[in-house]
Write a protein that holds these residues in place. Structure first.
Motif, PDB file in Angstrom:
ATOM      1  N   THR A 293       0.837  -1.204   0.000  1.00 53.42           N
ATOM      2  CA  THR A 293       0.000   0.000   0.000  1.00 53.42           C
ATOM      3  C   THR A 293       0.868   1.248   0.000  1.00 53.42           C
ATOM      4  OG1 THR A 293      -1.811  -1.135   1.137  1.00 53.42           O
ATOM      5  CG2 THR A 293      -1.776   1.264   1.268  1.00 53.42           C
ATOM      6  N   TRP A 294       1.883   1.269   0.860  1.00 54.88           N
ATOM      7  CA  TRP A 294       2.797   2.427   0.884  1.00 54.88           C
ATOM      8  C   TRP A 294       3.621   2.507  -0.401  1.00 54.88           C
ATOM      9  CZ3 TRP A 294       2.262   6.492   3.675  1.00 54.88           C
ATOM     10  CH2 TRP A 294       1.599   6.412   4.896  1.00 54.88           C
ATOM     11  N   GLN A 295       3.905   1.366  -0.982  1.00 51.54           N
ATOM     12  CA  GLN A 295       4.579   1.353  -2.291  1.00 51.54           C
ATOM     13  C   GLN A 295       3.714   2.059  -3.328  1.00 51.54           C
ATOM     14  OE1 GLN A 295       5.377  -2.606  -3.676  1.00 51.54           O
ATOM     15  NE2 GLN A 295       6.009  -1.952  -5.715  1.00 51.54           N
ATOM     16  N   ASN A 296       2.429   1.750  -3.349  1.00 48.52           N
ATOM     17  CA  ASN A 296       1.520   2.393  -4.299  1.00 48.52           C
ATOM     18  C   ASN A 296       1.320   3.869  -3.993  1.00 48.52           C
ATOM     19  OD1 ASN A 296       1.174  -0.015  -5.646  1.00 48.52           O
ATOM     20  ND2 ASN A 296      -0.725  -0.551  -4.604  1.00 48.52           N
ATOM     21  N   LEU A 297       1.489   4.245  -2.722  1.00 49.31           N
ATOM     22  CA  LEU A 297       1.395   5.657  -2.344  1.00 49.31           C
ATOM     23  C   LEU A 297       2.683   6.415  -2.675  1.00 49.31           C
ATOM     24  CD1 LEU A 297      -0.470   5.293   1.068  1.00 49.31           C
ATOM     25  CD2 LEU A 297      -1.341   6.477  -0.960  1.00 49.31           C
ATOM     26  N   GLY A 298       3.731   5.691  -3.082  1.00 50.40           N
ATOM     27  CA  GLY A 298       4.975   6.338  -3.499  1.00 50.40           C
ATOM     28  C   GLY A 298       5.986   6.549  -2.402  1.00 50.40           C
ATOM     29  N   ASP A 299       5.734   6.044  -1.173  1.00 51.99           N
ATOM     30  CA  ASP A 299       6.703   6.188  -0.081  1.00 51.99           C
ATOM     31  C   ASP A 299       7.440   4.863   0.065  1.00 51.99           C
ATOM     32  OD1 ASP A 299       8.137   6.595   2.269  1.00 51.99           O
ATOM     33  OD2 ASP A 299       6.594   7.918   3.102  1.00 51.99           O
ATOM     34  N   PHE A 300       8.523   4.714  -0.685  1.00 57.66           N
ATOM     35  CA  PHE A 300       9.201   3.434  -0.772  1.00 57.66           C
ATOM     36  C   PHE A 300      10.007   3.114   0.482  1.00 57.66           C
ATOM     37  CE2 PHE A 300       8.689   4.970  -5.175  1.00 57.66           C
ATOM     38  CZ  PHE A 300       7.849   3.964  -5.627  1.00 57.66           C
ATOM     39  N   ASP A 301      10.480   4.125   1.190  1.00 55.39           N
ATOM     40  CA  ASP A 301      11.202   3.857   2.438  1.00 55.39           C
ATOM     41  C   ASP A 301      10.280   3.237   3.482  1.00 55.39           C
ATOM     42  OD1 ASP A 301      13.899   4.798   1.899  1.00 55.39           O
ATOM     43  OD2 ASP A 301      13.016   6.786   1.726  1.00 55.39           O
ATOM     44  N   VAL A 302       9.084   3.807   3.648  1.00 51.89           N
ATOM     45  CA  VAL A 302       8.108   3.243   4.588  1.00 51.89           C
ATOM     46  C   VAL A 302       7.696   1.850   4.122  1.00 51.89           C
ATOM     47  CG1 VAL A 302       5.802   3.496   5.578  1.00 51.89           C
ATOM     48  CG2 VAL A 302       7.281   5.496   5.348  1.00 51.89           C
ATOM     49  N   ALA A 303       7.478   1.693   2.824  1.00 54.06           N
ATOM     50  CA  ALA A 303       7.095   0.387   2.282  1.00 54.06           C
ATOM     51  C   ALA A 303       8.146  -0.662   2.616  1.00 54.06           C
ATOM     52  CB  ALA A 303       6.907   0.487   0.772  1.00 54.06           C
ATOM     53  N   LEU A 304       9.416  -0.310   2.452  1.00 50.41           N
ATOM     54  CA  LEU A 304      10.494  -1.268   2.703  1.00 50.41           C
ATOM     55  C   LEU A 304      10.490  -1.736   4.156  1.00 50.41           C
ATOM     56  CD1 LEU A 304      12.970  -2.764   1.633  1.00 50.41           C
ATOM     57  CD2 LEU A 304      14.350  -0.749   2.217  1.00 50.41           C
ATOM     58  N   GLY A 305      10.208  -0.805   5.086  1.00 48.35           N
ATOM     59  CA  GLY A 305      10.175  -1.178   6.494  1.00 48.35           C
ATOM     60  C   GLY A 305       9.132  -2.257   6.780  1.00 48.35           C
ATOM     61  N   TRP A 306       7.932  -2.103   6.251  1.00 48.58           N
ATOM     62  CA  TRP A 306       6.878  -3.092   6.477  1.00 48.58           C
ATOM     63  C   TRP A 306       7.190  -4.409   5.770  1.00 48.58           C
ATOM     64  CZ3 TRP A 306       4.049  -2.342  10.443  1.00 48.58           C
ATOM     65  CH2 TRP A 306       3.657  -1.055  10.823  1.00 48.58           C
ATOM     66  N   LEU A 307       7.778  -4.337   4.578  1.00 47.15           N
ATOM     67  CA  LEU A 307       8.118  -5.560   3.855  1.00 47.15           C
ATOM     68  C   LEU A 307       9.218  -6.336   4.567  1.00 47.15           C
ATOM     69  CD1 LEU A 307       8.019  -4.225   0.173  1.00 47.15           C
ATOM     70  CD2 LEU A 307       6.358  -5.725   1.292  1.00 47.15           C
ATOM     71  N   ARG A 308      10.164  -5.626   5.188  1.00 43.77           N
ATOM     72  CA  ARG A 308      11.200  -6.312   5.967  1.00 43.77           C
ATOM     73  C   ARG A 308      10.567  -7.068   7.140  1.00 43.77           C
ATOM     74  NH1 ARG A 308      15.708  -6.614   2.785  1.00 43.77           N
ATOM     75  NH2 ARG A 308      16.760  -4.613   2.502  1.00 43.77           N
ATOM     76  N   GLN A 309       9.545  -6.463   7.758  1.00 41.56           N
ATOM     77  CA  GLN A 309       8.861  -7.149   8.856  1.00 41.56           C
ATOM     78  C   GLN A 309       8.125  -8.388   8.345  1.00 41.56           C
ATOM     79  OE1 GLN A 309       6.700  -4.882  11.875  1.00 41.56           O
ATOM     80  NE2 GLN A 309       7.581  -2.991  11.052  1.00 41.56           N
ATOM     81  N   ALA A 310       7.486  -8.278   7.175  1.00 41.07           N
ATOM     82  CA  ALA A 310       6.808  -9.437   6.598  1.00 41.07           C
ATOM     83  C   ALA A 310       7.807 -10.557   6.329  1.00 41.07           C
ATOM     84  CB  ALA A 310       6.098  -9.041   5.307  1.00 41.07           C
TER      85      ALA A 310
END
Length: 606
Positions: free
Chosen positions: A212-229
């Motif tokens: 979702t954050w990837q689609n919103l364009g905030d790739f740093d935040v997206a990466l943090g959640w994906l690392r947790q996954a």
């Protein structure tokens, strides 16, 4: 169990010997399925919907399963072969035991009750073909219907994180990204998901919050959640793929390539409870790998990956070749770029981006007619209406018309863009420059001022406005000062910037802009140095330099007929200038006027 059909379903079922039950629909799929369990009398339950098909080849397999012990249950592979082609695991065959029931009103599950009874759950190769999602409209209508049911359920059962995960995914897939992010946050931070050790829901919630954050364009935040996954389940294919995508967007091409290669090295497809289009996943992984390798300068490896992607049977496979064409173009391999883009068009002749890009290749090569035809084709493909593809094509068609001297045609194209988007800055700017070159100075001023009202400090617009005002007999020294000081290479600016005093600094500005490869801006600076080019400037050293610079500028741009009067102006001021004769001879030679060229060369040598 019939929930209110209005066709001949009941009649057909009875004709084939089915025992028919009735259930009044109450927006709860689990309740309807549990009614079917209540009526079931056999030792095993296998469920199918009206839009499911069970291939005959699996009958013997199913018979052997139900001949076994009743302490286990079986997942089948659900192949969705409607509008979307995805596959996932579903619990379809289980023993008819006391306490077995479905839960949740939508996307109902029987596995929680089986788990409580200690029934083992086993994956099988049996496949069920689902045909219900036939068109995008059907998919959209079902999503809307199911979402209303789930939202109503959550109002009464706010702690049901499984239903909430389906709501969040619906928000995500329909573009309601902020709402999706909030639902995923509630699952991760405020539900019993972690306590229940529900790894599937936790992993997918972390994953799709990242996406979702990837689609919103905030790739740093997206990466943090994906690392947790990844920490929860390091082997889940969608997490690995999403990490590759996000890392590529963050410029970490080496790590992106690592994840993509890891996915491609897997021996078999990974089936899970989340629907996955395996062909789309392979295509997208190869596409990401190719882009990552290109970012690492590995052009040949990138080409291999992207060509493999183009062979995967998905609707958008031509886009891999389109991207490879971009890579070749950036690497200076224009022939390879053109050939590859032609291959992409061979796969998808109506793809607007391919048509546009091949139009740009023709345009950059000076093949205006071929370029025009491709941009016209873009207009036909995208149709009427406000789209970026249509407006980009119109802008380039306007440029071609202007280059070919068709002022009215160029104006019509730019005005069409403004009819679609009235504040389109590029269309306004292009109109300003068109009017300036056509001598419509008042119209040029209007368009340039519109652009600057929206965004100040644009050098080409400031220079265009200065030129148009000067042509109207208006000199604005403060505006000229701002333009000169914006380019340090212009040198010192005189305290009193009258028009004659501006000649030398605008000459320096033109030279600086030529070095920066900004020919249009340089041209306007040189013309301002000549007092707007409206009348014969005094034969001064600055004037001679300006004419010479303009001649060279036009010659490099292949504007040969524009170059001739500039070199002739130099010769009027300096009749014995051998270099001006030589460059004038070069210009005539390129036009093909050999006699004039020989005469100029002879004067240059005399």
């Amino acid at each position: 169990v019939d929930t209110g059909s209005k066709d001949k379903t009941i009649e057909v079922a009875r004709r084939f010997g089915a025992r028919v039950g009735h259930f009044e629909w109450c927006d709860d799929f689990a309740a309807a399925r549990n009614e079917s369990l209540r009526l079931a009398t056999g030792d095993w339950v296998m469920w199918l919907d009206a839009d499911d098909r069970l291939p005959a080849e699996y009958v013997d397999t199913i018979r052997s399963l139900i001949a076994g012990p009743r302490d286990r249950s079986y997942f089948f592979v659900l192949d969705d072969q409607g509008y979307e082609s995805v596959s996932c695991l579903q619990m379809r065959l289980f023993p008819n035991l006391e306490g077995v029931c479905f839960e949740m009103p939508i996307h109902e599950q029987v596995t929680p009750s089986l788990a409580k009874l200690g029934v083992e759950m086993i994956s099988t190769p049996v496949r069920v073909v689902h045909t219900g999602y036939t068109t995008p409209e059907v998919v959209s209508a079902k999503k809307d219907r199911y979402l209303r049911i789930m939202e109503s359920w959550l109002e009464k059962h706010p702690g049901d994180y499984i239903v909430r995960s389906h709501v969040a995914l619906t928000y995500h897939s329909t573009g309601r990204l902020e709402a999706a992010a909030e639902q995923y946050r509630l699952i991760i931070e405020d539900s019993d998901c972690r306590r229940d050790r529900n790894i599937v829901i936790l992993t997918t919630s972390l994953l799709f919050l990242g996406r979702t954050w990837q689609n919103l364009g905030d790739f740093d935040v997206a990466l943090g959640w994906l690392r947790q996954a990844e920490e929860v389940d390091e082997n889940y294919v969608l997490t690995q793929f999403s990490l590759a995508e996000v890392l590529l967007e963050l410029g970490q091409a080496a790590e992106a390539s690592h994840y993509a290669q890891g996915l491609l090295a897997r021996d078999s497809e990974q089936l899970s409870f989340f629907p996955i289009d395996q062909r789309e996943l392979r295509y997208a992984t190869l596409h990401v790998l190719g882009r990552a390798q290109a970012g690492l300068g590995q052009v040949e490896e990138a080409a291999q990956a992207l060509r493999q992607a183009s062979e995967v049977p998905v609707a958008r496979r031509s886009e891999a070749l389109g991207h490879l064409s971009d890579i070749y173009k950036e690497a200076g391999k224009r022939d390879a770029a053109f050939t590859t883009l032609s291959e992409a068009l061979g796969i998808d002749p109506q793809h607007p981006r391919h048509l546009f890009n091949i139009g740009m290749l023709h345009l950059e090569a000076g093949a205006f007619e071929d370029s025009r035809q491709h941009f016209e084709q873009v207009l036909k493909v995208v149709g009427e209406g406000r789209t970026d593809a249509r407006m980009r094509a119109l802008l380039n068609l306007g440029f071609i018309a202007k280059t070919q001297g068709d002022v009215d045609g160029a104006e019509a194209r730019y005005l069409e863009v403004l009819s679609l988007e009235p504040e389109h800055s590029d269309a306004r700017a292009n109109l300003g420059h068109l009017y300036l070159s056509a001598g419509r100075y008042a119209d040029a001023v209007t368009r340039f001022e519109e652009v600057l009202a929206a965004e100040s400090g644009l050098l080409d617009i400031e220079l265009g406005l200065l030129s148009a005002l000067l042509a109207l007999g208006r000199w604005e020294p403060e505006r000229a000062r701002q333009v000169l000081t914006s380019v340090p290479e212009s040198g010192a600016v005189p305290g009193e910037l009258s028009l004659p005093a501006a000649s030398a600094p605008f000459l320096r500005l033109g030279a600086a802009l030529t070095r920066r490869n900004l020919p249009r801006c340089a041209e306007m600076a040189f013309l301002i140095a000549l007092g707007g080019g409206l009348e014969e400037s005094p034969v001064s050293a600055d004037a001679l330099r300006a004419h010479r610079c303009l001649g060279e500028l036009y010659l490099n741009q292949r504007r040969l007929w524009d170059a001739i009067p500039q070199f002739e102006a130099v010769l009027r001021g300096a009749p014995d200038d051998s270099e001006a004769f030589r460059r004038l001879g070069d210009t005539y030679a390129r036009i093909g006027v050999e006699d004039a060229a020989r005469m100029c060369y002879a004067r240059a040598e005399s």
